[in-house]
Design an enzyme around this catalytic site. Structure first.
Site, PDB file in Angstrom:
ATOM      1  N   ASP A 139      44.303  43.924  36.092  1.00 24.65           N
ATOM      2  CA  ASP A 139      43.582  43.538  34.879  1.00 24.65           C
ATOM      3  C   ASP A 139      43.672  44.587  33.791  1.00 24.65           C
ATOM      4  OD1 ASP A 139      42.362  40.924  35.333  1.00 24.65           O
ATOM      5  OD2 ASP A 139      41.453  41.922  37.058  1.00 24.65           O
TER       6      ASP A 139
ATOM      7  N   GLU B 258      37.563  29.100  36.506  1.00 20.11           N
ATOM      8  CA  GLU B 258      37.913  30.238  37.363  1.00 20.11           C
ATOM      9  C   GLU B 258      36.818  31.286  37.205  1.00 20.11           C
ATOM     10  OE1 GLU B 258      42.807  29.930  37.445  1.00 20.11           O
ATOM     11  OE2 GLU B 258      41.886  31.687  36.552  1.00 20.11           O
TER      12      GLU B 258
END
Lengths: 400, 267
Positions: free
Chosen positions: B60, B49
């Site tokens: 995040d 990824e």
């Protein structure tokens, strides 16, 4: 206009704008919020409690004041100020925080979070959290913490924890990011009070509905005082909550023009501004599709305005729709012009406006002289200027 | 069959689970990324990824936020990420590659232009954190026409109906976010993951990969028993952050951590 305005659709779309663009963890919370909001919007008990709070705690209705001296001076349209600066906590922000906090209470949430730029929304949130005895955490960009220290102190006095956000540009957009991160982590017991008509659905519609009291009152007051509807409405636009609050009840009145005033900062041509509707492009940020300040890679551009409350790279999706549909017009005012508006109102009417509202005042001083003396402008005086004394003195090279 | 489908079929046959590292493209500098990807493949990872840096990474935690900031300082936007992916693909035609990021860069590029660019770079999947199935119809179709899988996230609070919705909209695999929070947050509760995966499997045939909170070989091994794949991100990126003055040391430690995970997952 024949068809009644009925935006947004069930998924929060205003034409191509709005919607729900969030990480999956937030989806159940947003669904829960939307159901609660739809339910209480028409719940007699809830509406009665909200109305009572707006009357006795906020001090509504706020006056609609005919600024006769300033109108004469400008020599054109009659200017009426919607005095949101006279609300408890000094700005329109409290209309929405009172509403959302009541919703939080009904939903059984025990913890409130908020983002803030200038600190007005943070103060308005800390205020209602104190009153309801709810834990309150306010995220604020580190840059804004430094330039709005008075509001930081007010929030702390009210019992809120103020968290300075150090990531990104350290301003309002980063505070919003951090509040979303908090919400995703503490989703079970936390209610996120967004301060403007942005964020994922239902926030843009919900915040609008709580702020629409501004326009409803203004409409009735104008009919009472002048015997007719106004010809134009003017309000500053950062995220756009005070503007939509004034505009919304007039959308179906085709004869009433609407002007949203964005912050041109150093000037649109310099690139240092906060005017996505005037000089941005459609994109997706903070849960909705709207006009944004983004570069060719889609990264969000740092914004600039003398007014922390307008220093945001996006704008409420309903404004994006009102712009594209032509129902409202969006213009921009530089830092320097805003200061002109600030001084004009202060000297002519003895009312010190917030720097955000000063952008609207500056546009009125351009617009009014182009109109006839029997025409009417209602301008939203969304907040008072006490919080801005240091910024203005510093900008003008005066040591306090 | 897409590279992702082929990979999961192959792993199933071997009785193994996918080890999936997440790194932010261009962190700490653009030339670091592709050599690291090849070394990770050599260390036994199955899928990569590749994170597309975004100025406002709302889902995040601080570790990946700072990785994005480092990459953006080198102007690594979506086009550059796809260029790095294409560079990797020139030497490696078999390892599936998923680009993971936020929607705005794709919006600004335009969905069709992005789908074409994804095809040209020969990536296999796209995971857009802030694009739920309600808002994605057009994008999924454009990607599917070009044989690129759209991967969706599932959260601990996603109910059965939601899982079926993801199953219908997504392909490649489903990414189960194992905790309520942002990337790199606390430790995951493996008992909770086990219970949730039963519910997810009852509602989809797609492979399930688990991420958010996988920090070491032990956790990876436990998750590998439950899921079809294990995603590790912040733990790798922390190595980069610890050795900003010595990126090759960071690379060594990333490879060592992945090797220990591989070993623990296979034994």
């Amino acid at each position: 206009m024949t068809a009644k305005y009925d935006m947004p659709d069930a998924l929060g779309h205003f034409g191509p704008y709005g919607g729900i663009f969030v990480a999956e963890t937030l989806m159940p919370a947003i669904t829960e919020l939307n159901q609660a909001y739809q339910h209480y919007l028409s719940d007699q008990d809830f509406v009665a409690e909200l109305d009572a709070d707006l009357k006795h705690y906020v001090g509504r209705p706020s006056p609609l004041y005919h600024a006769e001296r300033w109108s004469r001076e400008l020599g054109g349209a009659q200017i009426y100020l919607k005095r949101e600066d006279l609300n408890h906590t000094g700005a329109h922000k409290v209309n929405n925080t009172v509403g959302q906090a009541l919703l939080a209470k009904r939903m059984g949430k025990t913890r409130i979070i908020a983002e803030t730029g200038a600190g007005q929304h943070g103060v308005a949130t800390a205020t209602v959290a104190a009153r309801l005895g709810l834990e309150c955490v306010v995220y604020m960009g580190a840059v804004d913490v430094a330039r709005q220290s008075l509001n930081v102190y007010r929030m702390k006095l009210l019992g809120a924890t103020v968290v300075p956000v150090q990531s990104g540009s350290k301003t309002l957009k980063d505070a919003l990011n951090e509040a979303l991160r908090d919400w995703v982590t503490n989703i079970d017991h936390t209610f996120y009070i967004i301060g403007t008509v942005a964020g994922p659905h239902p926030y843009p519609a919900m915040v609008r509905d709580f702020q629409a009291v501004i326009g409803r009152e203004a409409k009735q007051q104008c009919l009472e005082q002048a015997g007719r509807l106004p010809d134009a409405l003017v309000a500053c636009v950062g995220g756009g909550s005070n503007a939509i609050g004034l505009f919304y009840p007039f959308i179906d009145d085709a004869g009433v023009k609407m002007f949203g005033v964005e912050a041109a900062g150093d000037g649109i041509e310099t690139g240092r501004h906060s005017a996505p509707l005037s000089a941005g492009r459609p994109g997706v940020l903070h849960g909705n599709r709207t006009y944004l300040m983004a570069d060719d890679d889609g990264e969000i551009i740092e914004t600039h305005s003398i007014s922390a409350g307008l220093d945001y790279p996006g704008v409420g999706p309903e404004h994006a729709w009102l712009k594209d549909s032509g129902r409202a017009q969006y213009v921009s005012i530089t830092d320097e012009e805003a200061l002109g508006g600030f001084h004009a109102l202060t000297k002519m009417e003895g009312i010190i406006p917030a720097l955000e509202s000063s952008h609207a005042m500056a546009y009125v001083s351009k617009l009014a002289p182009t109109m006839a003396k029997d025409q009417i402008i209602i301008v939203n005086l969304s907040g008072r200027g006490d919080k801005d004394m240091q910024t203005i003195a510093q900008y003008e090279g005066i040591k306090l | 069959m897409s590279r992702l489908a082929a990979k999961f079929a192959e792993l199933k046959l071997q009785g193994r689970k996918a080890l999936i590292p997440f790194i932010t493209a261009g962190d700490p500098y653009p030339a670091f990324t592709v050599p690291l990807m090849h070394k990770m493949v050599a260390a036994g990872v199955d899928i990569i990824e590749l994170g597309a840096p975004f100025s406002d990474p709302m889902a995040d935690g601080p570790v990946i936020q700072r990785a994005s900031e480092r990459a953006l300082a080198h102007k690594v936007g979506l086009s550059k990420v796809l260029a790095l992916a294409a560079e990797f693909r020139r030497q490696d035609q078999s390892t599936p590659l998923v680009v993971m990021g936020y929607l705005n860069p794709i919006e600004i590029m335009g969905y069709e232009a992005f789908a074409n660019a994804a095809r040209r770079a020969d990536i296999d999947g796209v995971l857009t954190v802030d694009m739920p199935p309600e808002e994605c119809a057009n994008c999924v179709v454009l990607l599917r026409e070009r044989e690129v899988d759209q991967i969706f996230l599932l959260a601990p609070n996603s109910g059965p109906e939601r899982i079926r919705q993801m199953d219908a909209a997504g392909s490649g695999y489903l990414y189960y976010v194992s905790l309520k929070g942002v990337t790199g947050a606390g430790h995951l509760d493996t008992g909770e993951v086990e219970r949730k995966l039963l519910e997810i499997r009852a509602n989809t045939q797609l492979p399930i990969c688990v991420g958010f909170g996988v920090k070491d070989a032990e956790t990876a091994a436990v998750i590998a028993k439950l899921a079809d794949g294990v995603v590790v991100g912040s733990a790798l990126i922390s190595k980069i952050e610890q050795h900003l003055d010595d990126p090759l040391q960071a690379e060594k430690e990333i490879i060592a951590l992945l090797q220990s995970m591989r070993q623990a997952m296979d034994s």
